[in-house]
Design a protein around this motif. Structure first.
Motif, mmCIF file in Angstrom:
data_model
loop_
_atom_site.group_PDB
_atom_site.id
_atom_site.type_symbol
_atom_site.label_atom_id
_atom_site.label_comp_id
_atom_site.label_asym_id
_atom_site.label_seq_id
_atom_site.Cartn_x
_atom_site.Cartn_y
_atom_site.Cartn_z
ATOM 1 N N SER A 1 28.365 37.584 66.589
ATOM 2 C CA SER A 1 29.044 38.489 67.523
ATOM 3 C C SER A 1 27.873 39.238 68.225
ATOM 4 C CB SER A 1 29.707 39.582 66.720
ATOM 5 O OG SER A 1 31.012 39.165 65.973
ATOM 6 N N ALA A 2 26.847 39.397 67.691
ATOM 7 C CA ALA A 2 25.600 40.002 68.469
ATOM 8 C C ALA A 2 25.366 39.031 69.732
ATOM 9 C CB ALA A 2 24.492 40.242 67.479
ATOM 10 N N LEU A 3 25.250 37.588 69.261
ATOM 11 C CA LEU A 3 24.935 36.832 70.404
ATOM 12 C C LEU A 3 25.867 36.466 71.369
ATOM 13 C CD1 LEU A 3 22.827 34.775 71.195
ATOM 14 C CD2 LEU A 3 23.887 33.065 69.722
ATOM 15 N N GLY A 4 26.825 36.671 70.852
ATOM 16 C CA GLY A 4 28.087 36.684 71.928
ATOM 17 C C GLY A 4 28.094 37.803 72.913
ATOM 18 N N TRP A 5 27.692 39.328 72.376
ATOM 19 C CA TRP A 5 27.536 40.205 73.272
ATOM 20 C C TRP A 5 26.028 39.889 74.309
ATOM 21 C CZ3 TRP A 5 30.517 44.241 74.960
ATOM 22 C CH2 TRP A 5 31.613 44.167 73.992
ATOM 23 N N LEU A 6 25.254 39.374 73.654
ATOM 24 C CA LEU A 6 24.041 39.171 74.573
ATOM 25 C C LEU A 6 24.469 38.232 75.527
ATOM 26 C CD1 LEU A 6 21.462 38.800 71.843
ATOM 27 C CD2 LEU A 6 21.531 40.635 73.221
ATOM 28 N N LEU A 7 25.201 37.248 75.384
ATOM 29 C CA LEU A 7 25.754 36.460 76.437
ATOM 30 C C LEU A 7 26.656 37.145 77.573
ATOM 31 C CD1 LEU A 7 26.707 33.263 74.549
ATOM 32 C CD2 LEU A 7 25.093 33.513 76.333
ATOM 33 N N PHE A 8 27.205 38.134 76.863
ATOM 34 C CA PHE A 8 28.257 38.982 77.924
ATOM 35 C C PHE A 8 27.354 39.759 78.889
ATOM 36 C CE2 PHE A 8 30.033 42.930 78.459
ATOM 37 C CZ PHE A 8 31.211 42.642 79.362
ATOM 38 N N PHE A 9 26.375 40.411 78.278
ATOM 39 C CA PHE A 9 25.413 41.161 79.245
ATOM 40 C C PHE A 9 24.839 40.472 80.234
ATOM 41 C CE2 PHE A 9 25.601 44.184 75.205
ATOM 42 C CZ PHE A 9 26.195 44.961 75.952
ATOM 43 N N VAL A 10 24.260 39.111 79.871
ATOM 44 C CA VAL A 10 23.630 38.339 80.724
ATOM 45 C C VAL A 10 24.634 37.765 81.762
ATOM 46 C CG1 VAL A 10 22.624 36.082 81.010
ATOM 47 C CG2 VAL A 10 21.871 37.404 78.952
ATOM 48 N N ALA A 11 25.820 37.406 81.277
ATOM 49 C CA ALA A 11 26.789 36.947 82.354
ATOM 50 C C ALA A 11 27.172 38.282 83.349
ATOM 51 C CB ALA A 11 28.126 36.581 81.739
ATOM 52 N N PRO B 1 25.550 35.515 55.243
ATOM 53 C CA PRO B 1 26.575 35.814 56.049
ATOM 54 C C PRO B 1 26.031 35.764 57.692
ATOM 55 C CG PRO B 1 26.154 37.731 55.252
ATOM 56 C CD PRO B 1 25.228 36.724 54.638
ATOM 57 N N THR B 2 26.781 34.975 58.426
ATOM 58 C CA THR B 2 26.417 35.232 59.929
ATOM 59 C C THR B 2 27.453 35.545 61.110
ATOM 60 O OG1 THR B 2 27.256 32.724 59.984
ATOM 61 C CG2 THR B 2 24.843 33.120 59.432
ATOM 62 N N LEU B 3 28.649 35.918 60.583
ATOM 63 C CA LEU B 3 29.553 36.426 61.711
ATOM 64 C C LEU B 3 29.207 37.484 62.366
ATOM 65 C CD1 LEU B 3 33.008 36.217 59.808
ATOM 66 C CD2 LEU B 3 32.218 35.008 61.894
ATOM 67 N N GLY B 4 28.251 38.304 61.782
ATOM 68 C CA GLY B 4 27.695 39.484 62.500
ATOM 69 C C GLY B 4 26.644 38.985 63.493
ATOM 70 N N LEU B 5 25.669 38.055 63.251
ATOM 71 C CA LEU B 5 24.800 37.367 64.344
ATOM 72 C C LEU B 5 25.696 36.711 65.126
ATOM 73 C CD1 LEU B 5 22.349 35.762 61.576
ATOM 74 C CD2 LEU B 5 21.893 37.693 63.161
ATOM 75 N N ASN C 1 21.305 21.644 72.358
ATOM 76 C CA ASN C 1 22.018 23.019 71.702
ATOM 77 C C ASN C 1 21.909 24.284 72.764
ATOM 78 O OD1 ASN C 1 23.022 24.798 69.978
ATOM 79 N ND2 ASN C 1 21.142 25.322 69.049
ATOM 80 N N VAL C 2 23.026 24.855 73.301
ATOM 81 C CA VAL C 2 22.947 26.138 74.147
ATOM 82 C C VAL C 2 23.435 27.171 73.286
ATOM 83 C CG1 VAL C 2 23.268 24.454 76.051
ATOM 84 C CG2 VAL C 2 25.342 25.264 74.739
ATOM 85 N N LEU C 3 23.352 28.281 74.021
ATOM 86 C CA LEU C 3 23.892 29.472 73.375
ATOM 87 C C LEU C 3 25.155 29.583 73.000
ATOM 88 C CD1 LEU C 3 21.748 32.060 75.494
ATOM 89 C CD2 LEU C 3 21.074 31.327 73.386
ATOM 90 N N GLY C 4 26.181 29.095 73.940
ATOM 91 C CA GLY C 4 27.489 29.174 73.414
ATOM 92 C C GLY C 4 27.635 28.320 72.313
ATOM 93 N N LEU C 5 27.122 27.350 72.154
ATOM 94 C CA LEU C 5 27.334 26.477 70.952
ATOM 95 C C LEU C 5 26.693 26.940 69.902
ATOM 96 C CD1 LEU C 5 28.241 23.829 69.719
ATOM 97 C CD2 LEU C 5 26.198 22.684 70.553
ATOM 98 N N GLU C 6 25.492 27.605 70.119
ATOM 99 C CA GLU C 6 24.771 28.273 68.802
ATOM 100 C C GLU C 6 25.837 29.483 68.435
ATOM 101 O OE1 GLU C 6 22.113 29.264 66.050
ATOM 102 O OE2 GLU C 6 22.080 27.409 67.381
ATOM 103 N N THR C 7 26.422 30.240 69.403
ATOM 104 C CA THR C 7 27.387 31.314 68.769
ATOM 105 C C THR C 7 28.360 30.652 67.935
ATOM 106 O OG1 THR C 7 26.738 32.350 71.100
ATOM 107 C CG2 THR C 7 28.782 33.088 69.531
ATOM 108 N N TYR C 8 28.897 29.671 68.328
ATOM 109 C CA TYR C 8 30.014 28.975 67.569
ATOM 110 C C TYR C 8 29.577 28.521 66.204
ATOM 111 C CZ TYR C 8 33.423 25.574 66.286
ATOM 112 O OH TYR C 8 34.293 24.846 65.432
ATOM 113 N N ASP C 9 28.268 28.024 66.050
ATOM 114 C CA ASP C 9 27.771 27.422 64.950
ATOM 115 C C ASP C 9 27.593 28.627 64.107
ATOM 116 O OD1 ASP C 9 27.907 24.785 65.950
ATOM 117 O OD2 ASP C 9 25.666 24.932 66.375
ATOM 118 N N LEU C 10 26.842 29.557 64.464
ATOM 119 C CA LEU C 10 26.481 30.936 63.646
ATOM 120 C C LEU C 10 27.881 31.441 63.120
ATOM 121 C CD1 LEU C 10 23.870 32.933 65.652
ATOM 122 C CD2 LEU C 10 23.669 31.707 63.601
ATOM 123 N N ALA C 11 29.286 31.373 64.023
ATOM 124 C CA ALA C 11 30.350 31.960 63.362
ATOM 125 C C ALA C 11 31.196 30.949 62.319
ATOM 126 C CB ALA C 11 31.083 32.149 64.570
#
Length: 327
Positions: free
Chosen positions: A302-312, A296-300, A279-289
């Motif tokens: 999106s938050a994880l997606g933005w964390l990935l964006f800042f790291v990238a 509800p987890t769409l907010g989570l 399990n990686v962060l990209g897959l975890e983002t997909y699973d949460l959505a």
């Protein structure tokens, strides 16, 4: 006779100057029309980008601060709670994200490193090949042009308990190395196997970039090194490798980005299993959505997606600084 001649000569000169001034105004007018038509032609693409790019970007940023399941007409504003739950606050989500982050970090280190170690020697050999060079380059580039899903499904078939890998090991008398539950079913071999497949699919582009850089190197530098007594290994390690530092930085950045944000291979081949080992962060983002049962987890997501964006973004900035400081 001299004066009329001068007058007759001067009149056309004045007309010619006016004609030139008139001709100078026309290109400006035509250039303005060309610019206007250019904006007309790019307007649909620009509008599509504004709607599908900028709007979704701001909507995602807003969504990362709310609690919403995507079905109800209203959402609940929670501020930074989604980020806190992902990083440390939630006993449900934080441990999963931490484990996925460790897996992602391992992939971010292993895939770029192995890709460079495989693609650079391969490019050097292909650059020096005289026979079948074009055929060999085409063969090595096949993994990149093949559809990803088809390749991953084929790898699943090869790596299953009765697949070709176990059969080959058995036929070579190495039955102790085969995996009865499959190479993707064993927690100890699942992630290394996926890393090998990612390297296999990333080598073609890296090899092509290295090959382009090798062909741009001045051959006089290599000849000078050989005249100084440098052998094949010393020439490539001490002369060629430093000259391709920029190419190495680009290859590293591309593979780090893919390891950080990509999840297709993990979704198709293992879906994060076994026991969350892949399990990686990209897959975890997909699973949460899309696959999380606890709404509800769409907010989570999106938050994880933005964390990935800042790291990238941080990785890209560091990579650019390092590449700029290299001579």
């Amino acid at each position: 006779m001299t004066a009329p001649t001068l007058i007759a000569t001067a009149a056309p000169t004045g007309d010619g100057g006016g004609g030139r001034r008139g001709r100078r105004r026309h290109p400006v007018h035509y250039r303005g029309q060309e610019v206007a038509w250019g904006y007309v032609f790019i307007a649909p693409a620009l509008l599509l980008f504004l709607v599908m790019g900028v709007y979704t970007l701001f909507f995602s940023a807003q969504l990362s601060f709310v609690r919403w399941n995507g079905l109800t007409p209203m959402w609940e504003w929670v501020g930074l709670k989604n980020y806190a739950d992902l990083l440390w606050a939630s006993p449900v989500y934080a441990p999963v994200v931490h484990r996925a982050a460790l897996n992602t970090l391992g992939v971010m280190v292993a895939v770029p490193l192995l890709t460079v170690l495989v693609s650079f020697p391969l490019a050097v050999v292909l650059n020096q090949a005289r026979r079948f060079a074009g055929l060999l380059r085409s063969v090595y580039f096949v993994p990149y042009v093949t559809a990803g899903i088809a390749v991953y499904m084929a790898w699943q078939y090869v790596l299953e308990p009765n697949g070709a890998v176990n059969l080959l090991l058995r036929s070579l008398g190495l039955g102790s190395l085969e995996q009865p539950q499959g190479w993707l079913g064993n927690p100890a071999t699942a992630m290394p196997t996926l890393v090998v497949i990612m390297v296999w699919s990333g080598v073609p582009v890296a090899m092509l970039l290295y090959l382009t850089g090798l062909q741009a190197i001045d051959t006089s530098l290599l000849e000078a090194a050989q005249l100084d007594g440098a052998g094949w290994w010393r020439t490539n390690l001490s002369v060629v490798w430093p000259l391709l530092a920029g190419t190495t930085a680009v290859i590293t950045l591309l593979n780090v980005r893919e390891a950080l944000q990509g999840f297709q291979i993990f979704l198709i081949m293992t879906n994060g299993g076994p026991a969350g080992r892949t399990n990686v962060l990209g897959l975890e983002t997909y699973d949460l959505a899309f696959q999380q049962e606890l709404a509800p987890t769409l907010g989570l997501a999106s938050a994880l997606g933005w964390l990935l964006f800042f790291v990238a973004l941080a990785v890209a900035i560091v990579n650019q600084r390092v590449a700029r400081e290299k001579p």
